[in-house]
Design a protein around this motif. Structure first.
Motif, PDB file in Angstrom:
ATOM      1  N   HIS A 136       0.885  -0.999   0.367  1.00 59.73           N
ATOM      2  CA  HIS A 136      -0.369  -0.044  -0.316  1.00 59.73           C
ATOM      3  C   HIS A 136       0.745   1.186  -0.270  1.00 59.73           C
ATOM      4  CE1 HIS A 136      -2.324  -2.988   2.364  1.00 59.73           C
ATOM      5  NE2 HIS A 136      -3.469  -2.708   0.633  1.00 59.73           N
ATOM      6  N   LEU A 137       1.993   1.252   0.748  1.00 57.62           N
ATOM      7  CA  LEU A 137       2.727   2.036   0.374  1.00 57.62           C
ATOM      8  C   LEU A 137       3.935   2.132  -0.594  1.00 57.62           C
ATOM      9  CD1 LEU A 137       4.291   4.857   2.923  1.00 57.62           C
ATOM     10  CD2 LEU A 137       6.338   2.608   2.750  1.00 57.62           C
ATOM     11  N   ARG A 138       3.837   1.489  -1.383  1.00 59.24           N
ATOM     12  CA  ARG A 138       3.859   1.818  -2.826  1.00 59.24           C
ATOM     13  C   ARG A 138       3.268   1.876  -3.316  1.00 59.24           C
ATOM     14  NH1 ARG A 138       6.605  -2.932  -3.203  1.00 59.24           N
ATOM     15  NH2 ARG A 138       8.512  -2.807  -2.249  1.00 59.24           N
ATOM     16  N   ALA A 139       2.122   1.883  -3.718  1.00 61.59           N
ATOM     17  CA  ALA A 139       1.112   2.104  -4.378  1.00 61.59           C
ATOM     18  C   ALA A 139       0.920   3.843  -4.204  1.00 61.59           C
ATOM     19  CB  ALA A 139      -0.821   1.734  -3.862  1.00 61.59           C
ATOM     20  N   SER A 162      12.331   2.809   2.679  1.00 62.91           N
ATOM     21  CA  SER A 162      13.514   2.016   2.559  1.00 62.91           C
ATOM     22  C   SER A 162      13.378   0.992   1.613  1.00 62.91           C
ATOM     23  CB  SER A 162      15.107   1.462   3.348  1.00 62.91           C
ATOM     24  OG  SER A 162      15.413   3.105   4.292  1.00 62.91           O
ATOM     25  N   LEU A 163      12.269  -0.312   2.097  1.00 64.18           N
ATOM     26  CA  LEU A 163      12.388  -1.392   1.046  1.00 64.18           C
ATOM     27  C   LEU A 163      11.361  -1.187  -0.309  1.00 64.18           C
ATOM     28  CD1 LEU A 163      11.937  -4.771   1.772  1.00 64.18           C
ATOM     29  CD2 LEU A 163       9.710  -3.860   2.355  1.00 64.18           C
ATOM     30  N   VAL A 164      10.230  -0.194   0.033  1.00 61.43           N
ATOM     31  CA  VAL A 164       9.305   0.333  -0.922  1.00 61.43           C
ATOM     32  C   VAL A 164      10.981   1.129  -1.896  1.00 61.43           C
ATOM     33  CG1 VAL A 164       8.402   1.982  -1.944  1.00 61.43           C
ATOM     34  CG2 VAL A 164       7.559   0.620   0.096  1.00 61.43           C
ATOM     35  N   LEU A 165      11.607   1.714  -1.752  1.00 59.19           N
ATOM     36  CA  LEU A 165      12.392   2.377  -2.330  1.00 59.19           C
ATOM     37  C   LEU A 165      13.772   1.667  -3.048  1.00 59.19           C
ATOM     38  CD1 LEU A 165      12.755   6.554  -0.448  1.00 59.19           C
ATOM     39  CD2 LEU A 165      11.952   5.187  -2.879  1.00 59.19           C
ATOM     40  N   GLY A 166      14.113   0.271  -2.421  1.00 57.24           N
ATOM     41  CA  GLY A 166      14.965  -0.424  -2.886  1.00 57.24           C
ATOM     42  C   GLY A 166      16.278  -0.253  -2.999  1.00 57.24           C
ATOM     43  N   VAL A 167      16.149   0.500  -1.542  1.00 50.46           N
ATOM     44  CA  VAL A 167      17.568   0.012  -0.636  1.00 50.46           C
ATOM     45  C   VAL A 167      17.698   0.133   0.846  1.00 50.46           C
ATOM     46  CG1 VAL A 167      18.278   2.063  -2.383  1.00 50.46           C
ATOM     47  CG2 VAL A 167      16.675   2.688  -0.253  1.00 50.46           C
ATOM     48  N   ARG A 177      18.725   9.985   2.264  1.00 47.77           N
ATOM     49  CA  ARG A 177      19.066   9.312   0.920  1.00 47.77           C
ATOM     50  C   ARG A 177      18.870   9.768  -0.002  1.00 47.77           C
ATOM     51  NH1 ARG A 177      22.325   8.389   3.431  1.00 47.77           N
ATOM     52  NH2 ARG A 177      23.578   6.932   4.433  1.00 47.77           N
ATOM     53  N   PHE A 178      18.701  10.060  -1.414  1.00 46.88           N
ATOM     54  CA  PHE A 178      18.334  10.185  -2.217  1.00 46.88           C
ATOM     55  C   PHE A 178      18.332   9.271  -3.032  1.00 46.88           C
ATOM     56  CE2 PHE A 178      18.367  12.761  -6.723  1.00 46.88           C
ATOM     57  CZ  PHE A 178      17.431  12.797  -6.275  1.00 46.88           C
ATOM     58  N   VAL A 179      16.992   8.942  -3.825  1.00 45.21           N
ATOM     59  CA  VAL A 179      16.978   7.055  -4.382  1.00 45.21           C
ATOM     60  C   VAL A 179      15.751   7.721  -5.947  1.00 45.21           C
ATOM     61  CG1 VAL A 179      16.657   5.283  -3.779  1.00 45.21           C
ATOM     62  CG2 VAL A 179      17.548   6.159  -1.795  1.00 45.21           C
ATOM     63  N   GLY A 181      15.311   9.761  -7.793  1.00 46.06           N
ATOM     64  CA  GLY A 181      14.049  10.989  -7.272  1.00 46.06           C
ATOM     65  C   GLY A 181      13.619  11.200  -6.479  1.00 46.06           C
ATOM     66  N   ILE A 182      14.152  10.785  -5.338  1.00 48.45           N
ATOM     67  CA  ILE A 182      13.104  11.021  -4.010  1.00 48.45           C
ATOM     68  C   ILE A 182      13.780  10.525  -3.117  1.00 48.45           C
ATOM     69  CG2 ILE A 182      11.414  10.196  -1.837  1.00 48.45           C
ATOM     70  CD1 ILE A 182       9.755   8.636  -4.585  1.00 48.45           C
ATOM     71  N   TYR A 183      14.314  12.058  -1.968  1.00 51.70           N
ATOM     72  CA  TYR A 183      14.813  12.047  -0.937  1.00 51.70           C
ATOM     73  C   TYR A 183      14.129  11.218   0.408  1.00 51.70           C
ATOM     74  CZ  TYR A 183      17.602  16.273  -3.262  1.00 51.70           C
ATOM     75  OH  TYR A 183      17.868  16.344  -3.634  1.00 51.70           O
ATOM     76  N   LEU A 184      14.956   9.922   1.286  1.00 54.71           N
ATOM     77  CA  LEU A 184      14.398   9.734   2.174  1.00 54.71           C
ATOM     78  C   LEU A 184      14.614   9.747   3.070  1.00 54.71           C
ATOM     79  CD1 LEU A 184      12.420   7.515   3.373  1.00 54.71           C
ATOM     80  CD2 LEU A 184      15.085   5.580   3.237  1.00 54.71           C
ATOM     81  N   VAL A 185      14.126  10.776   3.663  1.00 53.58           N
ATOM     82  CA  VAL A 185      15.002  11.336   4.924  1.00 53.58           C
ATOM     83  C   VAL A 185      14.343  10.946   6.358  1.00 53.58           C
ATOM     84  CG1 VAL A 185      14.933  13.454   6.443  1.00 53.58           C
ATOM     85  CG2 VAL A 185      14.653  13.767   4.262  1.00 53.58           C
ATOM     86  N   GLY A 186      15.051  10.739   7.430  1.00 47.36           N
ATOM     87  CA  GLY A 186      14.362  10.066   8.384  1.00 47.36           C
ATOM     88  C   GLY A 186      14.612  10.713  10.184  1.00 47.36           C
ATOM     89  N   SER A 187      13.871  10.559  10.735  1.00 44.93           N
ATOM     90  CA  SER A 187      13.449  11.092  12.220  1.00 44.93           C
ATOM     91  C   SER A 187      13.342  10.684  13.047  1.00 44.93           C
ATOM     92  CB  SER A 187      12.690  12.810  11.869  1.00 44.93           C
ATOM     93  OG  SER A 187      12.163  13.150  12.888  1.00 44.93           O
TER      94      SER A 187
END
Ligand code: SF4
Length: 217
Positions: A136-139, A162-167, A177-179, A181-187
């Motif tokens: 659902h998150l991927r969709a 991370s899983l959905v973005l494939g890293v 992380r930039f994956v 075209g999307i920045y993944l930011v942790g908080s």
């Protein structure tokens, strides 16, 4: 599975029963474990926000008496006051706080969701449940065509994103992380556990939001 729009995704989500343990807990709380004298949602909690969102905020899961009660992420609990209150400070929400599905909340450029859409007992989710709901998150990510930033709150949200973005990435506060075209930011998650202990201050939370929004803009 591809969906035409968020509404179609939500229809499938609302009928989802891939995680019997979570469905049973969500329904049990709604039927027999209410802390609030009102009808509880008790179903999977769909994401909410701007379909043209540039930034998506991903939490762990709906709280038993928060999202599981109101039917909207970050609505009706302490964490929600930080998330929506912080967005209000940045001018991205018309309300300081979300209290119900019909409170008139409008978000600008932001979408809210969770790694797992059903409330878990003691806020603990199993790996298979994260995997199940990652579909659902991927969709959702695929449907948000303008998305530039995923702000993942805590280890579970970061793991799922991370899983959905494939890293393969482990969580870190303000890790970026930039994956694809999307920045993944942790908080750190703005849960009472973190906010009341001082791990995450209000000022630091606003700094995180401003930083993530700047990446998205
Ligand atoms: S957590 Fe997600 S995958 Fe599991 S039952 Fe709820 S909606 Fe379905």
């Amino acid at each position: 599975m591809k969906y035409a729009d968020i509404s179609e995704l939500n229809r499938v989500l609302l009928a989802c029963n891939l995680c019997p343990r979570l469905r049973k807990f969500s329904e049990d709380v709604a039927l027999n474990g209410r802390k609030f004298n009102q009808e509880y949602w008790g179903k999977p909690v769909p994401g909410f926000g701007d379909p043209r969102a540039k930034m998506m905020i991903v939490g762990l899961a709906p709280a038993a008496h928060g999202g599981n009660r109101t039917g909207r992420p970050f609505t009706g609990d302490e964490t929600g006051k930080w998330v929506i209150g912080g967005l209000y400070e940045l001018g991205l929400s018309n309300l300081r706080e979300g209290v119900s599905r019909d409170d008139g909340l409008v978000l600008r450029g932001v979408f809210l969701t969770n790694a797992v859409s059903c409330a878990p007992p003691k806020n603990v989710v199993k790996t298979q449940e994260i995997l199940n709901c990652s579909t659902h998150l991927r969709a959702t990510i695929e449907l948000l065509k303008d998305l530039k930033v995923i702000l993942a709150l805590g280890t579970v949200a970061f793991k799922s994103a991370s899983l959905v973005l494939g890293v393969k990435e482990t969580f870190g506060h303000l890790k970026v992380r930039f994956v694809n075209g999307i920045y993944l930011v942790g908080s750190y998650h703005p849960s009472p556990l973190n906010t009341r202990t001082g791990r995450l201050s209000w000022e630091e939370w606003l700094r995180v939001l401003r930083y993530a929004w700047k990446l998205a803009s």
